[in-house]
Design a protein around this motif. Structure first.
Motif, PDB file in Angstrom:
ATOM      1  N   ASP A  31       0.837  -1.199   0.000  1.00 64.05           N
ATOM      2  CA  ASP A  31       0.000   0.000   0.000  1.00 64.05           C
ATOM      3  C   ASP A  31       0.875   1.253   0.000  1.00 64.05           C
ATOM      4  OD1 ASP A  31      -2.175   1.735   0.202  1.00 64.05           O
ATOM      5  OD2 ASP A  31      -2.348   1.475   2.378  1.00 64.05           O
ATOM      6  N   MET A  32       1.582   1.464  -1.096  1.00 64.00           N
ATOM      7  CA  MET A  32       2.542   2.567  -1.177  1.00 64.00           C
ATOM      8  C   MET A  32       1.873   3.937  -1.135  1.00 64.00           C
ATOM      9  SD  MET A  32       5.212   0.988  -3.908  1.00 64.00           S
ATOM     10  CE  MET A  32       6.793   1.578  -3.321  1.00 64.00           C
ATOM     11  N   GLU A  33       0.585   3.991  -1.465  1.00 65.99           N
ATOM     12  CA  GLU A  33      -0.130   5.266  -1.440  1.00 65.99           C
ATOM     13  C   GLU A  33      -0.738   5.543  -0.072  1.00 65.99           C
ATOM     14  OE1 GLU A  33      -2.897   4.834  -4.643  1.00 65.99           O
ATOM     15  OE2 GLU A  33      -1.312   4.707  -6.141  1.00 65.99           O
ATOM     16  N   ASP A  34      -0.562   4.606   0.870  1.00 61.85           N
ATOM     17  CA  ASP A  34      -1.037   4.745   2.245  1.00 61.85           C
ATOM     18  C   ASP A  34      -2.538   5.025   2.318  1.00 61.85           C
ATOM     19  OD1 ASP A  34      -0.625   4.600   4.974  1.00 61.85           O
ATOM     20  OD2 ASP A  34      -0.239   6.759   5.163  1.00 61.85           O
ATOM     21  N   THR A  35      -3.299   4.251   1.554  1.00 60.91           N
ATOM     22  CA  THR A  35      -4.760   4.409   1.562  1.00 60.91           C
ATOM     23  C   THR A  35      -5.438   3.486   2.571  1.00 60.91           C
ATOM     24  OG1 THR A  35      -5.091   2.728  -0.139  1.00 60.91           O
ATOM     25  CG2 THR A  35      -4.780   5.017  -0.893  1.00 60.91           C
ATOM     26  N   GLY A  36      -4.696   2.504   3.068  1.00 60.58           N
ATOM     27  CA  GLY A  36      -5.298   1.532   3.976  1.00 60.58           C
ATOM     28  C   GLY A  36      -5.975   0.400   3.233  1.00 60.58           C
ATOM     29  N   GLU A  37      -5.926   0.448   1.912  1.00 63.79           N
ATOM     30  CA  GLU A  37      -6.520  -0.585   1.068  1.00 63.79           C
ATOM     31  C   GLU A  37      -5.525  -0.966  -0.016  1.00 63.79           C
ATOM     32  OE1 GLU A  37     -11.194   0.756   1.140  1.00 63.79           O
ATOM     33  OE2 GLU A  37      -9.953   1.401  -0.531  1.00 63.79           O
ATOM     34  N   ALA A  38      -5.731  -2.137  -0.573  1.00 61.18           N
ATOM     35  CA  ALA A  38      -4.874  -2.562  -1.678  1.00 61.18           C
ATOM     36  C   ALA A  38      -5.718  -3.315  -2.694  1.00 61.18           C
ATOM     37  CB  ALA A  38      -3.743  -3.451  -1.180  1.00 61.18           C
TER      38      ALA A  38
END
Length: 122
Positions: A31-38
């Protein structure tokens, strides 16, 4: 869900135990965008990046040898002297214009209509 999948399904297959720190580090890698989802695509890309990290870098001579092996097999099996488009279409089964790493691997290793290059040659 991710923690359960890793600790319940994957951990028994591992040689070493998975720590919670390992799990968080791996999640951050996915989750490189740090959204908490993948998404599935992010997960696949993370595994692909991990696999690539383990590869040794090829020098020019090794790259040339690999391309020469593929070129020789293209001529042998398809009389496709340098026709990479033809080879691409063999593994682009869904006509999406995209292939995955596994598709390239299959092109190199699988039997005809792929190139059937054995490990000892490439």
């Amino acid at each position: 869900d991710f923690k359960f999948a890793i600790t319940d399904k994957l951990a028994p297959l591992m040689e070493q135990p998975i720590t919670i720190e390992d799990l968080y580090a791996f999640w951050a890698y996915i989750d490189m965008e740090d959204t908490g989802e993948a998404t599935n695509e992010q997960l696949v890309r993370a595994f692909f990046r991990l696999e690539l990290d383990e590869w040794r870098e090829l020098d020019n001579d090794s790259s040339d040898k690999a391309l020469a092996e593929m070129h020789t097999a293209m001529i042998k099996w398809h009389r496709a002297d340098g026709n990479w488009y033809k080879m691409f279409n063999i593994v682009d089964a869904d006509d999406s214009g995209r292939i995955l790493f596994e598709d390239l691997w299959n092109l190199v290793r699988s039997p005809f209509p792929c190139l059937a290059i054995p490990h000892d040659r490439l």
